[in-house]
Design an enzyme around this catalytic site. Structure first.
Site, PDB file in Angstrom:
ATOM      1  N   LYS A 178      -3.730  -7.944  -0.234  1.00 49.09           N
ATOM      2  CA  LYS A 178      -3.965  -8.387   0.961  1.00 49.09           C
ATOM      3  C   LYS A 178      -4.175  -7.721   1.602  1.00 49.09           C
ATOM      4  O   LYS A 178      -5.401  -7.125   2.429  1.00 49.09           O
ATOM      5  CB  LYS A 178      -2.407  -9.218   2.079  1.00 49.09           C
ATOM      6  CG  LYS A 178      -1.449  -7.582   2.489  1.00 49.09           C
ATOM      7  CD  LYS A 178      -0.732  -8.162   3.141  1.00 49.09           C
ATOM      8  CE  LYS A 178       0.853  -6.856   3.793  1.00 49.09           C
ATOM      9  NZ  LYS A 178       0.534  -5.886   3.997  1.00 49.09           N
ATOM     10  N   CYS A 203       1.688  -6.317  -1.130  1.00 46.37           N
ATOM     11  CA  CYS A 203       0.132  -5.174  -0.715  1.00 46.37           C
ATOM     12  C   CYS A 203      -0.827  -5.212  -1.033  1.00 46.37           C
ATOM     13  O   CYS A 203      -1.976  -5.763  -0.116  1.00 46.37           O
ATOM     14  CB  CYS A 203       1.253  -3.932  -0.900  1.00 46.37           C
ATOM     15  SG  CYS A 203       2.501  -3.788  -0.345  1.00 46.37           S
ATOM     16  N   ASN A 216      -3.844   2.513  -0.992  1.00 44.21           N
ATOM     17  CA  ASN A 216      -3.737   1.279  -1.521  1.00 44.21           C
ATOM     18  C   ASN A 216      -5.234   0.560  -1.942  1.00 44.21           C
ATOM     19  O   ASN A 216      -4.641   0.581  -3.187  1.00 44.21           O
ATOM     20  CB  ASN A 216      -3.382   1.041  -0.783  1.00 44.21           C
ATOM     21  CG  ASN A 216      -1.441  -0.183  -0.699  1.00 44.21           C
ATOM     22  OD1 ASN A 216      -1.344   1.036  -1.155  1.00 44.21           O
ATOM     23  ND2 ASN A 216      -0.757  -0.467   0.176  1.00 44.21           N
ATOM     24  N   THR A 221       1.988  -1.646   7.749  1.00 46.47           N
ATOM     25  CA  THR A 221       0.487  -1.761   7.009  1.00 46.47           C
ATOM     26  C   THR A 221      -0.469  -2.603   8.400  1.00 46.47           C
ATOM     27  O   THR A 221      -0.924  -3.709   8.474  1.00 46.47           O
ATOM     28  CB  THR A 221      -0.094  -2.199   5.816  1.00 46.47           C
ATOM     29  OG1 THR A 221       1.162  -1.449   5.283  1.00 46.47           O
ATOM     30  CG2 THR A 221      -1.478  -1.716   5.136  1.00 46.47           C
TER      31      THR A 221
HETATM   32  C1  UDX Z   1       1.971  -0.372  -3.279  1.00 43.67           C
HETATM   33  C2  UDX Z   1       1.891   1.224  -3.582  1.00 43.67           C
HETATM   34  O1  UDX Z   1       2.329   1.460  -4.627  1.00 43.67           O
HETATM   35  C3  UDX Z   1       2.667   1.363  -2.256  1.00 43.67           C
HETATM   36  O2  UDX Z   1       2.405   2.882  -1.829  1.00 43.67           O
HETATM   37  C4  UDX Z   1       2.842   0.136  -0.766  1.00 43.67           C
HETATM   38  O3  UDX Z   1       3.363   0.836   0.030  1.00 43.67           O
HETATM   39  C5  UDX Z   1       2.665  -0.774  -1.586  1.00 43.67           C
HETATM   40  O4  UDX Z   1       1.780  -1.175  -2.162  1.00 43.67           O
HETATM   41  P1  UDX Z   1       4.147  -2.347  -5.050  1.00 43.67           P
HETATM   42  O5  UDX Z   1       3.418  -3.404  -4.131  1.00 43.67           O
HETATM   43  O6  UDX Z   1       5.480  -2.059  -4.301  1.00 43.67           O
HETATM   44  O7  UDX Z   1       3.587  -0.975  -3.946  1.00 43.67           O
HETATM   45  O8  UDX Z   1       3.604  -1.956  -6.265  1.00 43.67           O
HETATM   46  P2  UDX Z   1       3.011  -1.248  -7.192  1.00 43.67           P
HETATM   47  O9  UDX Z   1       4.446  -0.105  -8.342  1.00 43.67           O
HETATM   48  O10 UDX Z   1       1.486  -0.147  -6.323  1.00 43.67           O
HETATM   49  O11 UDX Z   1       2.409  -1.619  -8.104  1.00 43.67           O
HETATM   50  C6  UDX Z   1       1.281  -2.807  -7.824  1.00 43.67           C
HETATM   51  C7  UDX Z   1       0.893  -4.027  -9.053  1.00 43.67           C
HETATM   52  O12 UDX Z   1      -0.160  -3.115  -9.335  1.00 43.67           O
HETATM   53  C8  UDX Z   1       1.501  -4.647  -9.702  1.00 43.67           C
HETATM   54  O13 UDX Z   1       1.138  -6.401  -9.794  1.00 43.67           O
HETATM   55  C9  UDX Z   1       1.523  -3.838 -10.576  1.00 43.67           C
HETATM   56  O14 UDX Z   1       2.656  -4.122 -11.904  1.00 43.67           O
HETATM   57  C10 UDX Z   1       0.799  -3.132 -10.717  1.00 43.67           C
HETATM   58  N1  UDX Z   1      -0.141  -2.195 -11.463  1.00 43.67           N
HETATM   59  C11 UDX Z   1       0.630  -1.274 -11.033  1.00 43.67           C
HETATM   60  C12 UDX Z   1      -0.568  -2.267 -12.923  1.00 43.67           C
HETATM   61  O15 UDX Z   1      -1.635  -3.058 -13.117  1.00 43.67           O
HETATM   62  N2  UDX Z   1      -1.021  -0.894 -13.465  1.00 43.67           N
HETATM   63  C13 UDX Z   1      -0.431   0.341 -13.268  1.00 43.67           C
HETATM   64  O16 UDX Z   1      -0.777   1.127 -13.445  1.00 43.67           O
HETATM   65  C14 UDX Z   1       0.056   0.800 -11.655  1.00 43.67           C
END
Ligand code: UDX
Length: 473
Positions: free
Chosen positions: A287, A284, A232, A121
């Site tokens: 940042k 992700c 994101n 990214t």
């Molecule tokens: C994210 C994006 O989803 C992904 O497309 C990108 O490539 C990288 O960033 P990731 O960081 O692996 O992926 O996690 P993600 O599943 O998106 O969750 C991010 C945060 O949000 C976590 O702390 C998760 O627990 C929280 N979350 C997610 C919630 O609190 N509620 C939700 O409904 C979904």
């Protein structure tokens, strides 16, 4: 094709392993010899479901790892998947990208057209900077000897293989026709339902589901880079929004589980990313939102919604501590058990985890902490070594003489803890379930004072039931 993937982190390892499974010859390049040795020995350098067996299967036949950039010379496509962490002001640190690019430049083959693809990214405009670094160092010409493309990665940690093989969309930003053609060819197999079905059976992912190929979207470089940040940040805003609605639900005695379900029935809203939590975190969202905000400010177009989401998210972290404080009256000399240190389940990643913010705040308020995570304790200890917490070998142990347990990460195995035994070991059987994850009815039957987020458990059993399709008449 011959592929080189720079970086053995979440992006590089998963990209290299999955492309080798598709029949390409891939070399993962990393400066860390431990990661390189692990891959060559058939071991995954990170914890990610399914990745270990995939690497074990491919290592030595089509998948290789090296600290040397030599394989770039042979490569048709070079993926750059190195980290872009935050600098102190929140903007993205591109030093790893620049170093990797310089080393790629030194190994480009003048007699072979190479596509350099940025998967990390990166702020809008980075692909152009990478192009000029490559030209300056190699003395070769963009469009003649090589071309740069942007192919942002949307994989979620914990679901990385599923997201790589079954994404909603593949976004390719490129201006050069040869680069576009080569990437179309590389991704052609990801678009074939018969191949997707075979992968689904081999990996045990999405078995029995209709294999709809992803949308393959070609655009310009800058738009591709922006799509990643805009996506994101949008997801982060969505979570912050439902978390604020959850706080409001508590205040007006509505039930956020019902509310989120009812909202999600509207196809314009969708039912994903409406799960209440102590806030989003991880490697992700924090940042990427920070970089997008600071870039918008630099361009005089402040994204006030993203700014509000960041602030709201921090308030959500603190709201959890306030809830425990409200319940216990004081946190001074209280023992708090924490279940879950990673930012979500099925990962060992503890970078920017909300658990660290909560724990730090609890300690400031005078509490002592006993913590557990199935996969993330070692990483958490490394990244938060200064935090004086007691690490417990099992989830049950966080209950020992505790005044409260806060479930931060919804690891499946926490449902199966011996909650009856834990109840007996606690000084005060209060559980705050920040993911609305445990079976509240069962937990309350054991005598726990149980609270979820966004609904009032004390109001009766019917409030504790999950909305299901049987509610729909
Ligand atoms: C994210 C994006 O989803 C992904 O497309 C990108 O490539 C990288 O960033 P990731 O960081 O692996 O992926 O996690 P993600 O599943 O998106 O969750 C991010 C945060 O949000 C976590 O702390 C998760 O627990 C929280 N979350 C997610 C919630 O609190 N509620 C939700 O409904 C979904």
């Amino acid at each position: 094709m011959n592929i080189a993937c720079i970086g053995a982190g979440y992006i590089g390892s998963v990209t290299g392993a999955s492309l080798s499974m598709m029949g390409h010859r891939c070399t993962i390049i990393d400066i860390d010899p431990a990661k390189v040795d692990a891959i060559n020995a058939g071991q995954s350098p990170i914890y990610e479901p399914g990745l270990q067996s995939l690497i074990q299967e491919q290592a030595g036949s089509r998948l290789f790892a090296s600290t040397s950039y030599q394989s770039v010379y042979e490569a048709d496509v070079v993926f750059i998947g190195v980290g872009t962490p935050s600098l102190e002001d929140g903007s993205a640190d591109l030093s790893f990208i620049r170093t990797a690019t310089a080393r790629v430049a030194n190994h480009l083959n003048p007699d072979h057209f190479t596509v350099i693809v940025i998967k990390s990214t990166v702020p809008v405009g980075t692909s152009e900077e990478v192009t000029s670094i490559l030209e300056q160092i190699s003395g070769l010409e963009s469009g003649e000897h090589f071309a740069v493309a942007s192919n942002p990665e949307f994989l979620r940690e914990g679901h990385a293989l599923e997201d790589v093989f079954f994404p909603d969309r593949i976004v390719v930003g490129a201006l050069d026709d040869r680069a576009k053609e080569m990437l179309r060819e590389l991704y052609a197999e990801f678009m074939r339902p018969d191949i997707l079905e075979t992968i689904s059976l081999r990996l045990g992912i999405r078995e029995g589901q209709v294999m709809a190929p992803p949308v393959y979207f070609e655009t310009d470089l800058r738009s591709a880079e922006m799509i990643k940040y805009a996506s994101n940040a949008f997801l982060a805003v969505k979570i912050s929004y439902i978390n604020e609605i959850a706080r409001m639900c508590e205040a007006v005695e509505a039930n956020v589980l019902e509310v989120a379900y009812g909202m999600g029935l509207d196809s314009r809203i969708g039912n994903q990313f409406l799960q209440v939590s102590s806030g989003w975190s991880g490697s992700c969202f924090p940042k990427d939102t920070a970089e997008l905000l600071i870039a918008s400010q630099k361009h005089g177009q402040e994204l006030s919604i993203v700014k509000a989401a960041i602030e709201s998210n921090y308030r959500m972290h603190l709201y959890i501590v306030d809830k425990v404080l409200d319940k216990l009256g004081s946190l001074h000399n209280r023992r708090i058990g924490i279940l879950g240190l990673t930012f979500k389940p099925d990962t060992d990643d503890t970078r920017h985890t909300q658990a660290a913010v909560l724990i730090r705040r609890f300690i400031e308020c005078g509490a002592s902490l006993q913590v557990h995570d199935p996969k993330g304790m070692e990483n958490f200890c490394q990244t938060n070594g200064e935090l004086p917490v007691t690490y417990c070998h099992s989830g049950e142990l966080v209950a020992e003489q505790a005044d409260a347990i806060v479930l931060v990460t919804h690891w499946l195995e926490y449902k199966d803890l011996d909650w009856g035994h834990m109840h007996k070991r606690m000084k005060n059987p209060y559980v705050l379930d920040t993911r609305n994850f445990l079976d509240s009815v069962e937990i309350r039957k054991l005598g726990f004072n149980y609270e979820g987020l966004g609904w009032i458990a004390d109001k009766g059993e019917q409030d504790a039931s999950r909305p299901t399709l049987s509610h729909v008449v």
